[in-house]
Design a protein around this motif. Structure first.
Motif: not given
Length: 90
Positions: A2-29
């Motif tokens: 059974i899968e339970i989803c709160i809100g729409q799948r793949g979308n963060p809650a309205k009060n959550v900021i979601q961002a994606v950045e791509v970096h070289q492994p040594k730069q991530k930390i």
């Protein structure tokens, strides 16, 4: 299963900021430390990684740079995971 989803799948809650950045492994930390410096004053931060060993390694790196943290992954005892979750909530 059974899968339970709160809100729409793949979308963060309205009060959550979601961002994606791509970096070289040594730069991530360094980028992570920069983001923590900017965001830690606003409250707690959750960081997701893909492997258990990365959780443990990142936990130690964050402590080394003065960021107390909590780690949780499936390789830990249930009691340790429960304690970590409760500690995060408090």
């Amino acid at each position: 299963p059974i899968e339970i989803c709160i809100g729409q799948r793949g979308n963060p809650a309205k009060n959550v900021i979601q961002a994606v950045e791509v970096h070289q492994p040594k730069q991530k930390i360094f980028r992570l430390l920069q983001l923590l410096g900017e965001w830690s004053e606003h409250g707690q931060v959750i960081i997701f990684v893909s492997q258990q060993q990365e959780v443990d390694d990142l936990f130690l790196e964050l402590l080394k740079f003065g960021y107390p943290s909590i780690s949780i992954h499936g390789g830990q005892d249930q009691s340790d995971r429960d304690f970590a979750i409760q500690d995060f909530k408090d």
